[in-house]
Design a protein around this motif. Structure first.
Motif, PDB file in Angstrom:
ATOM      1  N   LYS A 140      -0.500   4.558  -0.947  1.00 12.97           N
ATOM      2  CA  LYS A 140      -1.404   5.596  -0.459  1.00 12.97           C
ATOM      3  C   LYS A 140      -2.672   4.882  -0.015  1.00 12.97           C
ATOM      4  O   LYS A 140      -2.800   3.680  -0.158  1.00 12.97           O
ATOM      5  CB  LYS A 140      -1.728   6.589  -1.568  1.00 12.97           C
ATOM      6  CG  LYS A 140      -0.530   7.362  -2.071  1.00 12.97           C
ATOM      7  CD  LYS A 140      -0.960   8.305  -3.169  1.00 12.97           C
ATOM      8  CE  LYS A 140       0.232   9.016  -3.751  1.00 12.97           C
ATOM      9  NZ  LYS A 140      -0.139   9.875  -4.865  1.00 12.97           N
ATOM     10  N   GLU A 141      -3.622   5.632   0.483  1.00 15.23           N
ATOM     11  CA  GLU A 141      -4.871   5.021   0.947  1.00 15.23           C
ATOM     12  C   GLU A 141      -5.556   4.199  -0.141  1.00 15.23           C
ATOM     13  O   GLU A 141      -6.061   3.133   0.108  1.00 15.23           O
ATOM     14  CB  GLU A 141      -5.844   6.101   1.440  1.00 15.23           C
ATOM     15  CG  GLU A 141      -5.576   6.562   2.837  1.00 15.23           C
ATOM     16  CD  GLU A 141      -5.616   5.435   3.846  1.00 15.23           C
ATOM     17  OE1 GLU A 141      -6.563   4.627   3.840  1.00 15.23           O
ATOM     18  OE2 GLU A 141      -4.683   5.371   4.660  1.00 15.23           O
ATOM     19  N   ASP A 142      -5.557   4.716  -1.361  1.00 12.93           N
ATOM     20  CA  ASP A 142      -6.275   4.046  -2.436  1.00 12.93           C
ATOM     21  C   ASP A 142      -5.364   3.495  -3.534  1.00 12.93           C
ATOM     22  O   ASP A 142      -5.836   3.126  -4.594  1.00 12.93           O
ATOM     23  CB  ASP A 142      -7.302   4.996  -3.042  1.00 12.93           C
ATOM     24  CG  ASP A 142      -6.653   6.255  -3.595  1.00 12.93           C
ATOM     25  OD1 ASP A 142      -5.475   6.504  -3.285  1.00 12.93           O
ATOM     26  OD2 ASP A 142      -7.325   6.988  -4.326  1.00 12.93           O
TER      27      ASP A 142
ATOM     28  N   LYS B 167       0.853  -1.184   0.000  1.00 10.08           N
ATOM     29  CA  LYS B 167       0.000   0.000   0.000  1.00 10.08           C
ATOM     30  C   LYS B 167       0.892   1.238   0.000  1.00 10.08           C
ATOM     31  O   LYS B 167       1.689   1.441   0.913  1.00 10.08           O
ATOM     32  CB  LYS B 167      -0.890   0.016   1.237  1.00 10.08           C
ATOM     33  CG  LYS B 167      -1.880   1.175   1.240  1.00 10.08           C
ATOM     34  CD  LYS B 167      -2.523   1.430   2.580  1.00 10.08           C
ATOM     35  CE  LYS B 167      -3.516   0.396   2.975  1.00 10.08           C
ATOM     36  NZ  LYS B 167      -4.242   0.759   4.211  1.00 10.08           N
TER      37      LYS B 167
END
Length: 88
Positions: free
Chosen positions: A17-19, A15
């Motif tokens: 970034k968050e998305d 991961k």
């Protein structure tokens, strides 16, 4: 829950970034000699695939930060098909 350890032949998701997540596979690693604890991982971007070395301590750092998740081969296949636009 067990923390993932880097293993040859396994698949992981990083991961950033968050998305934004990047799946990768560990192709091979060295357990002794000059390149001890260095592994080669392969990532697929949709247009290209590339390999690069990663040291075990870097992988462990990502695990401690909660950025690594072990995934199955089915999950990796679905990701590859999605970025090719074959499934939505």
């Amino acid at each position: 829950m067990l923390k993932p350890k880097i293993k040859v032949g396994h698949y992981y998701e990083l991961k950033l970034k968050e998305d934004y997540k990047i799946p990768f596979a560990v192709l091979y690693g060295f357990e002794r000699g000059k390149n001890k604890d260095v592994y080669t991982v392969m990532m697929y971007t949709g247009t290209d695939n590339f390999e690069f070395p990663i040291e075990e301590f870097q992988f462990d750092t990502w695990v401690k930060e909660g950025r690594i998740k072990e995934i199955t081969s089915d999950e990796l296949l679905v990701y590859a098909l999605k970025i090719q636009g074959l499934i939505f």
